[in-house]
Design an enzyme around this catalytic site. Structure first.
Site, mmCIF file in Angstrom:
data_model
loop_
_atom_site.group_PDB
_atom_site.id
_atom_site.type_symbol
_atom_site.label_atom_id
_atom_site.label_comp_id
_atom_site.label_asym_id
_atom_site.label_seq_id
_atom_site.Cartn_x
_atom_site.Cartn_y
_atom_site.Cartn_z
ATOM 1 N N LYS A 71 52.308 33.726 32.650
ATOM 2 C CA LYS A 71 51.065 34.256 33.215
ATOM 3 C C LYS A 71 51.357 34.705 34.630
ATOM 4 O O LYS A 71 52.309 34.216 35.258
ATOM 5 C CB LYS A 71 49.940 33.224 33.188
ATOM 6 N N THR A 100 49.928 33.142 40.874
ATOM 7 C CA THR A 100 51.085 32.339 40.479
ATOM 8 C C THR A 100 51.725 32.798 39.186
ATOM 9 O O THR A 100 51.038 33.065 38.211
ATOM 10 C CB THR A 100 50.622 30.887 40.264
ATOM 11 N N ASN A 123 41.022 41.105 44.829
ATOM 12 C CA ASN A 123 41.530 40.120 45.778
ATOM 13 C C ASN A 123 40.633 39.891 46.981
ATOM 14 O O ASN A 123 40.896 39.013 47.791
ATOM 15 C CB ASN A 123 42.930 40.525 46.230
#
Lengths: 416, 416
Positions: free
Chosen positions: B201, B212, B411
């Site tokens: 992922k 991450t 973001n």
């Protein structure tokens, strides 16, 4: 035109009569012995002003400069670095509408020919000048040759248009704009009777936006080229070099400081350093406020570092982090992204003793979240980030901005 | 669920029977000896799946891992690095919905307690397991403690839900997603009769997005921990480490490789290296294609470097440059920005011998513009940038994406 309101505000603000006075809206022609002009030479397709001249009438001609650290240097940078080895300049010719970078040997010949044309026209105008006394600065798209017929016609015209007084400086400040939305000028009047003036465009130096930073500073103090060089390097290192909009570094960045000596007043190095720093700091703040797509003015201050270099390095890592910058755009107190950016900087840190505050409110203490950290209000335009590394006594800062939709918009449609 | 169509396409595509077969849609349970599960434990407020388990039934338990280089490491990274010093793992527990990073000593206790709970439940289920045989991975917002009541209830439930077959692996691949829009799995079937599977992922490793990257790879080949470590470091260095979405590096990045030995077939290092590389390369391509806000898949290849490290360093500088990335978003062949990015990289270059092509068309030769450079069509999804430094024989590449409005949008509103 002087921005009289701003000037009056500052004066009425009540600086003591023996302190230097900073006045926005005045620029390179505020010191004695300088003329300037700006006009539309047809280099920009838009028909806006695109050619500027700053002329030093003397009696002295000492000069200093700092240039981009990019290994890919535009032709005018190569030319100006070369002529500045003499520590002497009579004039600076600047154009927007084209960077004259990555243009090969022909581009360098263009820069040289421009300087020759300025020198010849000034000489015909009654001021004997050599091409090696003329610096050249360019800004705009990389990779295209300049329309030299327009540049050379413009040079002839601009020498004749040079006026005294402030308006010439303001015209010049307008003519160097690219994506800038306002001209950037400031002057400092020293109680000893000498002055420093400056104009700038763009948003960066050495670490900054590809929107080239060009700055011309003038002073009528009596100062040697060595004095000017010391003052300029000190000031640029703490102002333009700490302005980091997007981590990109232009091929054309140039900052020049010229002295006419026309006040007849010799200056102490410390006084000159302070004055040049004050002018550069103000211009850097104006550039930050007008950076591409800016909606937030962000200052990253790192305290508790072992050295000032370490502090600036860590501050720069945070200032360049896209995730920190998008969080700032969203007024989101996402302090974890600040810690992650600190942790990947080349400076060795101890995560367990790092503390962070946003606008004076603690968001992270000793590596983990402070109470109320998610509720800090960052909706205002100014955001102060303080990162305490807890390792030493040194401090450093970097000015930056948020990463906004407007930044993406402006930069995704520049050359096309 | 297996993505049968994809599998059939690949098989029908006609790889020779003696070549390894790559199959998307199969993951960590493709190799013999592995079970997996995924479920919604209530860690995510959205109620989506957020807890995954990969379990090695043996008979062997060799394992290797690579972790983030960020100095600020999440608690589960600290835990997993520690347990992996034994070169042995029986299980990996992964959660989305919280990074458990910057959470202090309490956060580390949470990671430890999670491993203990997995070990205890597996032991009760009939498989004697110690906490030091359980790796922990977390992904999500930095700075908040995990809701441990929900994590621990989820651990009990997930051990009982472990199914064999492919569906458990696919559930696990779903449960580790955060901003991913699709699960990412791939398997390699080797003609010698052993297999490698993987799920991942996020979008990066070491140099990559703060979203991450977590990857778990499995194999049923008989291989020592040392063999696994060699294969994993080689593969990660050329795949995940060369995926650079925004230059930010997560506190939580983790890639694990577990071997069950259940095929009974010992493997040559070279065969294992090639198989693990192929699986990692495919997962990296899936991550690039699903990166936050991506509208362009960009590969920056640098040729003519003195060393491969130099080539990758220059490619990374270009891949990280916001002005290059916004130009790509705008389908703008603004090659000058590529040269400016090359020029500010820490590798010494000679600007006068650099050449650049976009999608096979020359845009810059020996430092200045090639004819037709402004007309190159970059409107497609894939953009290949080749930069020839002209200095040596070494080559390196970095995968990246454009910088789009969607990236900024996603973001700027993550934690709030």
């Amino acid at each position: 035109m002087t921005d009289n309101k701003d000037e009056l505000d500052r004066i009425e603000g009540g600086a003591p009569l023996d302190a230097p006075r900073i006045v926005r809206g005045q620029g390179v022609t505020a010191p004695l012995g300088f003329r300037a002009a700006g006009l539309a030479a047809g280099i920009k397709k838009s028909g806006k002003q695109d050619l500027a001249l700053v002329f030093n009438e003397g009696p002295e001609y000492a000069a200093a400069g700092v240039f981009t650290r990019n290994q890919v240097k535009a032709a005018p940078v190569l030319w100006s670095k070369q002529v500045l080895t003499t520590g002497r300049l009579r004039a600076v010719i600047l154009n927007s509408g084209g960077a004259n970078a990555c243009t090969g040997p022909g581009g360098f010949q263009d820069a040289h020919q421009t300087a020759e044309a300025v020198a010849e026209t000034l000489s015909n105008w009654g001021t004997e000048t050599g091409a090696v006394e003329v610096a050249v600065c360019s800004t705009g798209l990389i990779g295209d040759r300049l329309p030299m017929d327009k540049v050379l016609n413009g040079v002839t015209e601009i020498v004749h248009e040079m006026g005294g007084g402030l308006s010439g400086g303001t015209d010049a400040a307008h003519a160097i704009m690219t994506t800038d939305t306002v001209p950037k000028q400031v002057a400092l009047h020293h109680p000893q009777g000498w002055n420093v003036g400056g104009m700038g465009k763009g948003a960066g130096m050495m670490a900054p936006s590809l929107a080239t930073m060009l700055v011309v500073l003038t002073t009528d103090a009596v100062a040697s080229a060595g004095q000017l060089d010391t003052a300029l390097r000190n000031a640029a290192g703490k102002t333009f070099d700490r302005l980091d909009i997007d981590g990109s570094t232009s091929t054309n960045d140039t900052v020049l400081l010229l002295s006419s000596g026309a006040s007849g007043i010799p200056v102490d190095q410390a006084d000159l350093d302070a004055a040049v720093y004050a002018v550069c700091d103000d211009l850097a703040a104006q550039m930050q406020a007008d950076a591409e797509g800016v909606t937030k003015r962000v200052v990253i201050t790192v305290t508790g570092a072992v050295t000032e270099d370490d502090a600036v390095t860590v501050a720069r890592a945070v200032a360049r982090d896209s995730l920190v910058k998008t969080a700032m755009f969203g007024s989101d107190p996402n302090w974890g992204r600040v810690l992650a950016a600190v942790g990947i900087s080349p400076v060795t840190v101890n995560p367990d003793i790092i503390s962070v505050s946003f606008n004076g409110q603690a968001v992270c203490r000793n590596g983990y979240g402070a109470e109320g950290a998610r509720d800090v209000d960052l909706s205002g335009t100014d955001i102060d980030v303080i990162v305490d590394l807890g390792l030493g006594d040194a401090t450093g800062w970097v000015r930056t901005t948020d990463l906004s939709h407007a930044y993406v918009e402006e930069n995704s449609a520049y050359s096309s």
